[in-house]
Write an enzyme that holds these catalytic residues in place. Structure first.
Site, short mmCIF file in Angstrom:
data_model
loop_
_atom_site.label_atom_id
_atom_site.label_comp_id
_atom_site.label_asym_id
_atom_site.label_seq_id
_atom_site.Cartn_x
_atom_site.Cartn_y
_atom_site.Cartn_z
N GLN A 274 0.83 -1.22 0.00
CA GLN A 274 0.00 0.00 0.00
C GLN A 274 0.86 1.27 0.00
O GLN A 274 0.45 2.30 -0.52
CB GLN A 274 -0.93 0.02 1.23
N ASP B 70 -6.53 1.44 12.34
CA ASP B 70 -7.76 0.67 12.06
C ASP B 70 -8.62 0.51 13.29
O ASP B 70 -9.79 0.16 13.19
CB ASP B 70 -7.40 -0.70 11.50
N LYS C 223 -1.68 -1.31 10.20
CA LYS C 223 -1.08 -2.23 9.23
C LYS C 223 0.16 -2.93 9.80
O LYS C 223 0.97 -2.32 10.48
CB LYS C 223 -0.71 -1.44 7.97
O1 MRU Z 1 -5.37 -3.58 4.78
P1 MRU Z 1 -5.63 -2.13 4.56
O2 MRU Z 1 -4.97 -1.57 3.35
O3 MRU Z 1 -7.11 -1.80 4.61
O4 MRU Z 1 -4.98 -1.42 5.82
C1 MRU Z 1 -5.06 -0.03 5.96
C2 MRU Z 1 -4.27 0.50 7.07
O5 MRU Z 1 -3.68 -0.22 7.83
C3 MRU Z 1 -4.31 1.98 7.29
O6 MRU Z 1 -3.13 2.44 7.84
C4 MRU Z 1 -5.47 2.32 8.23
O7 MRU Z 1 -6.67 1.76 7.76
C5 MRU Z 1 -5.64 3.78 8.42
S1 MRU Z 1 -6.26 4.54 6.97
C6 MRU Z 1 -6.61 6.16 7.26
#
Ligand code: MRU
Length: 340
Positions: free
Chosen positions: A193, A234, A244
């Site tokens: 990401q 999250d 993440k």
């Molecule tokens: O697996 P993902 O891509 O949905 O994980 C996203 C993250 O870990 C982001 O850092 C988190 O959702 C914060 S987004 C503002």
């Protein structure tokens, strides 16, 4: 730019699995399509998941052929259950569903009024998120100095939210104030990401960004190349920040090097009724680790672990920036009691 839009029974959002090479727009019209988009990370990032979840229930309302309110409510509950079981970790997904369902349960009008109210509530979630991220950006920008280099992990940008971003929202706000900042983006294995989305967003907006692989973070910190770390979340629980996979390692490294570690997240990410030990960490399929794209990089049949998130204990967090205020480390004791 709006990352998710409602247009007469269709949800419009970018397919994030195709970025940065292709800009493909999804047109989602069913709960099943929304569930698939969430599961496969076409739609991802905690605040965006909250909005997508709300719109998922709105799709069920809009396309329903139910003849009674009881039947419609039961279809909405079913839609909520389908969406909730796609990913277990980001609390925003559950919060978005529950907010729309609670609104639906409280409505006393006609069937058509109930449908309208569900759609309106989903739209409100999206509009509020867009405004909250700008407030997070403004609140967080006071922590950023002219000339700072910020390291970020994963993508907590526009793409992860309805608009503007959380961690990248703070960066955008500081940049907008004329602060000459630079960003170091961790690539964020296994799904990249950071490389695919954070690098894409910042480069497109002309904010200086340098990409590193995750295992370079300690080296760049030891060389004095990082002034601050800023990430999204999250789920924020009483004793930790869920984000993440790899965030925890970055936080420990930042602590060791005396570098402030900031988390930017809206209140919809707070889950202060729970502790780290209550959180379900999503385990994703082994192929995400044994392959990069379609290229196999590990022997057939190898054992794999693939947790998608980790939990950073609050002792490593210098501040949490939300839409109403900045909570500093000394304020975290209050997280044991509910925050409004
Ligand atoms: O697996 P993902 O891509 O949905 O994980 C996203 C993250 O870990 C982001 O850092 C988190 O959702 C914060 S987004 C503002």
């Amino acid at each position: 730019m709006r990352m998710i839009k409602w247009q007469n029974g269709t949800v419009i959002t970018p397919d994030q699995t195709k970025l940065p090479l292709q800009e493909v727009t999804l047109e989602i019209t069913t709960v099943e399509q929304m569930a698939e988009a969430i599961k496969t990370l076409r739609v991802r990032g905690a605040p965006l998941l909250g909005a997508a979840a709300g719109f998922g229930v709105a799709l069920a309302a809009y396309h329903s052929k139910a003849k009674t309110k009881e039947k419609l409510l039961s279809e909405l509950e079913d839609a909520g259950s389908i969406i909730k079981c796609q990913r277990p970790t980001a609390v925003n997904l559950f919060w978005g569903i529950d907010r729309v369902l609670n609104k639906a349960r409280s409505v006393s009008g006609s069937l058509e009024e109930l449908k309208d109210i569900v759609i309106e509530e989903a739209q409100k979630i999206a509009d509020e998120d867009a405004a909250q991220n700008r407030a997070i950006g403004k609140n967080g920008s006071i922590l950023i100095k002219d000339g700072d280099t910020l390291l970020t992990h994963c993508n907590a940008g526009e793409l992860a939210t309805v608009e503007y971003g959380t961690a990248l929202g703070v960066i955008r706000a500081a940049w907008g104030q004329g602060k000459k900042i630079k960003v170091i983006a961790d690539e964020t294995r296994p799904l990249l990401q950071g490389a695919r989305l954070t690098a894409y967003e910042l480069k497109r907006d002309g904010i200086p960004v340098t990409l590193i692989t995750d295992n370079m973070a300690g080296y760049v910190m030891s060389k004095g190349l990082v002034d601050k770390v800023i990430v999204g979340s999250d789920r924020i629980v009483q004793d930790g920040v869920v984000n993440k996979i790899g965030t925890y390692s970055v936080a420990v490294l930042a602590h060791e090097h005396g570098i402030p570690f900031y988390v930017a997240a809206p209140k919809s990410t707070f889950d202060l009724a729970h502790k780290a030990s209550d959180v379900i960490i999503e385990e994703r399929k082994p192929e995400e680790v044994t392959r990069i794209g379609s290229q196999q990089i590990a022997p057939d049949g190898i054992n794999v672990m693939n947790p998608a998130f980790d939990i950073t204990p609050l002792k490593y967090v210098s501040a949490i920036i939300c839409e109403t205020q900045v909570y500093y480390n000394k304020d975290f004791v209050a997280f044991k009691k509910p925050v409004n």
